[in-house]
Design a protein around this motif. Structure first.
Motif, PDB file in Angstrom:
ATOM      1  N   LEU A  31      42.684  41.115  39.192  1.00 16.46           N
ATOM      2  CA  LEU A  31      43.290  39.800  39.382  1.00 16.46           C
ATOM      3  C   LEU A  31      44.742  39.833  38.895  1.00 16.46           C
ATOM      4  N   GLU A  32      45.655  39.470  39.784  1.00 12.84           N
ATOM      5  CA  GLU A  32      47.067  39.385  39.422  1.00 12.84           C
ATOM      6  C   GLU A  32      47.432  37.962  39.013  1.00 12.84           C
ATOM      7  N   LYS A  33      47.002  36.972  39.828  1.00 10.79           N
ATOM      8  CA  LYS A  33      47.265  35.570  39.489  1.00 10.79           C
ATOM      9  C   LYS A  33      46.371  34.659  40.318  1.00 10.79           C
ATOM     10  N   ARG A  34      46.175  33.460  39.811  1.00 10.21           N
ATOM     11  CA  ARG A  34      45.439  32.394  40.511  1.00 10.21           C
ATOM     12  C   ARG A  34      46.371  31.204  40.643  1.00 10.21           C
ATOM     13  N   PHE A  35      46.241  30.467  41.759  1.00 12.26           N
ATOM     14  CA  PHE A  35      47.069  29.282  41.955  1.00 12.26           C
ATOM     15  C   PHE A  35      46.421  28.391  43.003  1.00 12.26           C
ATOM     16  N   TYR A  36      46.935  27.175  43.131  1.00  9.04           N
ATOM     17  CA  TYR A  36      46.417  26.211  44.095  1.00  9.04           C
ATOM     18  C   TYR A  36      47.510  25.914  45.107  1.00  9.04           C
ATOM     19  N   ILE A  37      47.155  25.947  46.407  1.00  7.88           N
ATOM     20  CA  ILE A  37      48.098  25.604  47.475  1.00  7.88           C
ATOM     21  C   ILE A  37      47.711  24.224  47.984  1.00  7.88           C
ATOM     22  N   GLU A  38      48.469  23.232  47.569  1.00  9.29           N
ATOM     23  CA  GLU A  38      48.164  21.836  47.875  1.00  9.29           C
ATOM     24  C   GLU A  38      48.078  21.579  49.386  1.00  9.29           C
ATOM     25  N   ALA A  39      49.045  22.070  50.149  1.00  8.23           N
ATOM     26  CA  ALA A  39      49.093  21.798  51.589  1.00  8.23           C
ATOM     27  C   ALA A  39      47.874  22.344  52.331  1.00  8.23           C
ATOM     28  N   ALA A  40      47.284  23.404  51.829  1.00  8.03           N
ATOM     29  CA  ALA A  40      46.108  24.011  52.468  1.00  8.03           C
ATOM     30  C   ALA A  40      44.809  23.628  51.761  1.00  8.03           C
ATOM     31  N   ARG A  41      44.925  22.906  50.648  1.00  4.10           N
ATOM     32  CA  ARG A  41      43.754  22.577  49.809  1.00  4.10           C
ATOM     33  C   ARG A  41      42.983  23.860  49.472  1.00  4.10           C
ATOM     34  N   SER A  42      43.717  24.846  49.005  1.00  2.00           N
ATOM     35  CA  SER A  42      43.156  26.176  48.770  1.00  2.00           C
ATOM     36  C   SER A  42      43.301  26.621  47.319  1.00  2.00           C
ATOM     37  N   HIS A  43      42.171  26.923  46.704  1.00  2.00           N
ATOM     38  CA  HIS A  43      42.172  27.650  45.439  1.00  2.00           C
ATOM     39  C   HIS A  43      42.401  29.101  45.843  1.00  2.00           C
ATOM     40  N   THR A  44      43.403  29.726  45.270  1.00  2.00           N
ATOM     41  CA  THR A  44      43.902  31.007  45.775  1.00  2.00           C
ATOM     42  C   THR A  44      44.051  32.004  44.638  1.00  2.00           C
ATOM     43  N   ALA A  45      43.835  33.273  44.969  1.00  2.00           N
ATOM     44  CA  ALA A  45      44.055  34.349  43.994  1.00  2.00           C
ATOM     45  C   ALA A  45      44.739  35.509  44.703  1.00  2.00           C
ATOM     46  N   MET A  46      45.591  36.195  43.958  1.00  2.00           N
ATOM     47  CA  MET A  46      46.183  37.439  44.423  1.00  2.00           C
ATOM     48  C   MET A  46      45.555  38.536  43.579  1.00  2.00           C
ATOM     49  N   VAL A  47      44.930  39.498  44.263  1.00  2.00           N
ATOM     50  CA  VAL A  47      44.378  40.652  43.568  1.00  2.00           C
ATOM     51  C   VAL A  47      45.206  41.863  43.943  1.00  2.00           C
ATOM     52  N   ARG A  48      45.213  42.851  43.041  1.00  2.00           N
ATOM     53  CA  ARG A  48      46.119  43.984  43.245  1.00  2.00           C
ATOM     54  C   ARG A  48      45.453  45.285  42.818  1.00  2.00           C
ATOM     55  N   LYS A  49      45.753  46.335  43.571  1.00  2.00           N
ATOM     56  CA  LYS A  49      45.346  47.695  43.230  1.00  2.00           C
ATOM     57  C   LYS A  49      46.569  48.567  43.470  1.00  2.00           C
ATOM     58  N   GLY A  50      47.251  48.955  42.391  1.00  2.00           N
ATOM     59  CA  GLY A  50      48.511  49.677  42.542  1.00  2.00           C
ATOM     60  C   GLY A  50      49.478  48.827  43.343  1.00  2.00           C
ATOM     61  N   PRO A  51      50.074  49.385  44.400  1.00  2.00           N
ATOM     62  CA  PRO A  51      51.025  48.615  45.201  1.00  2.00           C
ATOM     63  C   PRO A  51      50.346  47.695  46.231  1.00  2.00           C
ATOM     64  N   LEU A  52      49.019  47.786  46.386  1.00  2.00           N
ATOM     65  CA  LEU A  52      48.299  46.989  47.382  1.00  2.00           C
ATOM     66  C   LEU A  52      47.927  45.625  46.820  1.00  2.00           C
ATOM     67  N   ARG A  53      48.157  44.602  47.626  1.00  2.00           N
ATOM     68  CA  ARG A  53      47.776  43.242  47.228  1.00  2.00           C
ATOM     69  C   ARG A  53      46.905  42.628  48.320  1.00  2.00           C
ATOM     70  N   PHE A  54      45.992  41.774  47.878  1.00  2.00           N
ATOM     71  CA  PHE A  54      45.142  41.015  48.776  1.00  2.00           C
ATOM     72  C   PHE A  54      45.127  39.584  48.279  1.00  2.00           C
ATOM     73  N   GLU A  55      45.326  38.621  49.183  1.00  2.00           N
ATOM     74  CA  GLU A  55      45.295  37.213  48.823  1.00  2.00           C
ATOM     75  C   GLU A  55      43.967  36.622  49.291  1.00  2.00           C
ATOM     76  N   LEU A  56      43.293  35.944  48.384  1.00  2.00           N
ATOM     77  CA  LEU A  56      41.977  35.365  48.653  1.00  2.00           C
ATOM     78  C   LEU A  56      42.098  33.850  48.618  1.00  2.00           C
ATOM     79  N   PHE A  57      41.586  33.186  49.652  1.00  2.00           N
ATOM     80  CA  PHE A  57      41.684  31.734  49.781  1.00  2.00           C
ATOM     81  C   PHE A  57      40.292  31.104  49.786  1.00  2.00           C
ATOM     82  N   GLU A  58      40.047  30.156  48.900  1.00  2.00           N
ATOM     83  CA  GLU A  58      38.851  29.309  48.978  1.00  2.00           C
ATOM     84  C   GLU A  58      39.345  27.921  49.361  1.00  2.00           C
ATOM     85  N   VAL A  59      39.183  27.587  50.640  1.00  2.00           N
ATOM     86  CA  VAL A  59      39.725  26.349  51.191  1.00  2.00           C
ATOM     87  C   VAL A  59      38.627  25.291  51.264  1.00  2.00           C
ATOM     88  N   GLU A  60      38.932  24.132  50.750  1.00  2.00           N
ATOM     89  CA  GLU A  60      37.972  23.027  50.757  1.00  2.00           C
ATOM     90  C   GLU A  60      37.574  22.680  52.193  1.00  2.00           C
TER      91      GLU A  60
END
Length: 135
Positions: A31-60
Protein backbone atom coordinates in the motif's frame (compact mmCIF):
# COMPACT_ATOMS: atom_id res chain seq x y z
CA UNK A 1 6.73 14.27 -29.74
CA UNK A 2 5.99 14.64 -26.02
CA UNK A 3 7.98 12.36 -23.73
CA UNK A 4 6.05 10.16 -21.31
CA UNK A 5 6.33 6.92 -19.37
CA UNK A 6 3.94 4.41 -17.83
CA UNK A 7 2.66 5.40 -14.37
CA UNK A 8 -0.05 2.93 -13.31
CA UNK A 9 -2.96 0.69 -14.24
CA UNK A 10 -6.28 0.73 -12.44
CA UNK A 11 -9.19 -1.56 -11.66
CA UNK A 12 -12.54 -1.24 -9.96
CA UNK A 13 -13.19 -3.74 -7.16
CA UNK A 14 -16.12 -4.46 -4.82
CA UNK A 15 -13.97 -4.35 -1.66
CA UNK A 16 -10.95 -2.08 -1.38
CA UNK A 17 -9.63 -3.80 1.75
CA UNK A 18 -9.92 -7.25 0.15
CA UNK A 19 -8.15 -6.01 -2.99
CA UNK A 20 -5.30 -4.39 -1.04
CA UNK A 21 -4.80 -7.69 0.77
CA UNK A 22 -5.03 -9.76 -2.44
CA UNK A 23 -2.57 -7.60 -4.40
CA UNK A 24 -0.20 -7.75 -1.43
CA UNK A 25 -0.47 -11.47 -0.63
CA UNK A 26 -0.58 -12.78 -4.21
CA UNK A 27 1.54 -10.30 -6.19
CA UNK A 28 3.66 -8.57 -3.54
CA UNK A 29 2.32 -5.02 -3.93
CA UNK A 30 2.47 -2.73 -0.90
CA UNK A 31 0.00 0.00 0.00
CA UNK A 32 1.40 3.37 -1.06
CA UNK A 33 -1.58 5.58 -0.15
CA UNK A 34 -5.36 5.65 0.32
CA UNK A 35 -7.65 8.52 -0.65
CA UNK A 36 -11.23 9.39 -1.58
CA UNK A 37 -12.25 10.73 -5.01
CA UNK A 38 -15.38 12.76 -4.38
CA UNK A 39 -16.42 13.13 -8.05
CA UNK A 40 -16.37 9.35 -8.55
CA UNK A 41 -17.57 8.46 -5.03
CA UNK A 42 -14.57 6.14 -4.87
CA UNK A 43 -12.56 4.91 -1.92
CA UNK A 44 -9.21 4.51 -3.66
CA UNK A 45 -5.78 3.04 -2.98
CA UNK A 46 -2.50 3.11 -4.84
CA UNK A 47 -0.44 -0.03 -4.39
CA UNK A 48 3.15 -0.34 -5.51
CA UNK A 49 5.76 -2.98 -6.27
CA UNK A 50 9.07 -1.32 -7.13
CA UNK A 51 8.35 1.04 -10.03
CA UNK A 52 4.95 -0.61 -10.76
CA UNK A 53 1.78 0.99 -9.45
CA UNK A 54 -1.81 -0.19 -9.48
CA UNK A 55 -4.79 1.98 -8.54
CA UNK A 56 -7.73 0.23 -6.89
CA UNK A 57 -11.21 1.81 -6.85
CA UNK A 58 -14.14 0.84 -4.61
CA UNK A 59 -16.95 2.91 -6.10
CA UNK A 60 -20.25 3.28 -4.28
CA UNK A 61 -23.03 1.49 -6.20
CA UNK A 62 -20.72 0.06 -8.90
CA UNK A 63 -21.94 -2.85 -11.05
CA UNK A 64 -20.22 -6.25 -10.89
CA UNK A 65 -17.75 -7.21 -13.60
CA UNK A 66 -19.73 -8.84 -16.47
CA UNK A 67 -19.04 -12.55 -16.94
CA UNK A 68 -17.68 -12.03 -20.47
CA UNK A 69 -14.93 -9.75 -19.08
CA UNK A 70 -13.59 -12.63 -16.94
CA UNK A 71 -12.39 -14.84 -19.84
CA UNK A 72 -9.60 -13.46 -22.10
CA UNK A 73 -10.87 -14.64 -25.54
CA UNK A 74 -14.44 -13.45 -24.80
CA UNK A 75 -13.20 -10.19 -23.31
CA UNK A 76 -11.52 -9.28 -26.60
CA UNK A 77 -14.94 -9.34 -28.28
CA UNK A 78 -15.91 -6.15 -26.41
CA UNK A 79 -14.19 -2.86 -27.27
CA UNK A 80 -12.34 -1.00 -24.54
CA UNK A 81 -9.39 -1.47 -22.23
CA UNK A 82 -8.53 -5.12 -21.70
CA UNK A 83 -5.77 -5.70 -19.14
CA UNK A 84 -2.26 -4.83 -18.07
CA UNK A 85 0.60 -7.26 -18.61
CA UNK A 86 3.73 -7.89 -16.59
CA UNK A 87 6.81 -9.81 -17.70
CA UNK A 88 8.05 -12.87 -15.79
CA UNK A 89 11.32 -14.73 -16.31
CA UNK A 90 9.86 -18.23 -15.97
CA UNK A 91 6.17 -18.82 -16.59
CA UNK A 92 6.13 -22.33 -15.13
CA UNK A 93 7.60 -21.27 -11.79
CA UNK A 94 5.27 -18.25 -11.75
CA UNK A 95 2.26 -20.54 -12.32
CA UNK A 96 3.43 -22.87 -9.54
CA UNK A 97 3.67 -19.91 -7.15
CA UNK A 98 0.23 -18.62 -8.16
CA UNK A 99 -1.30 -22.07 -7.59
CA UNK A 100 0.35 -22.26 -4.16
CA UNK A 101 -1.16 -18.87 -3.30
CA UNK A 102 -4.61 -19.96 -4.50
CA UNK A 103 -4.73 -17.49 -7.40
CA UNK A 104 -7.45 -17.96 -10.00
CA UNK A 105 -5.58 -18.85 -13.21
CA UNK A 106 -7.96 -17.96 -16.04
CA UNK A 107 -6.00 -18.86 -19.17
CA UNK A 108 -2.56 -20.19 -20.11
CA UNK A 109 -0.88 -19.65 -23.49
CA UNK A 110 2.12 -21.64 -24.72
CA UNK A 111 2.95 -20.56 -28.28
CA UNK A 112 6.03 -20.18 -30.50
CA UNK A 113 5.84 -16.39 -30.05
CA UNK A 114 5.91 -16.70 -26.25
CA UNK A 115 4.24 -18.09 -23.16
CA UNK A 116 1.86 -16.34 -20.85
CA UNK A 117 -1.09 -16.57 -18.56
CA UNK A 118 -3.95 -14.54 -17.25
CA UNK A 119 -4.98 -14.59 -13.62
CA UNK A 120 -8.08 -13.05 -12.11
CA UNK A 121 -7.77 -10.77 -9.11
CA UNK A 122 -10.21 -11.03 -6.20
CA UNK A 123 -12.82 -9.13 -8.24
CA UNK A 124 -12.36 -11.12 -11.47
CA UNK A 125 -10.24 -8.50 -13.28
CA UNK A 126 -7.77 -10.03 -15.73
CA UNK A 127 -4.02 -9.52 -15.32
CA UNK A 128 -1.60 -10.97 -17.88
CA UNK A 129 1.91 -12.28 -17.23
CA UNK A 130 4.19 -13.00 -20.17
CA UNK A 131 7.44 -14.86 -20.69
CA UNK A 132 8.96 -13.68 -23.93
CA UNK A 133 10.32 -16.30 -26.32
CA UNK A 134 14.06 -16.46 -26.80
CA UNK A 135 15.04 -14.91 -30.17
Amino acid sequence: MADFSFHHGGVSVPSLDEAITWYGDVLGFELEKRFYIEAARSHTAMVRKGPLRFELFEVEGAACLPEDRRHPPRDLQTHGNKHVAFQVDDLESFLTEMEQKGADVAFVVREAFGNGCFIRDCAGNLIEFVEEANP
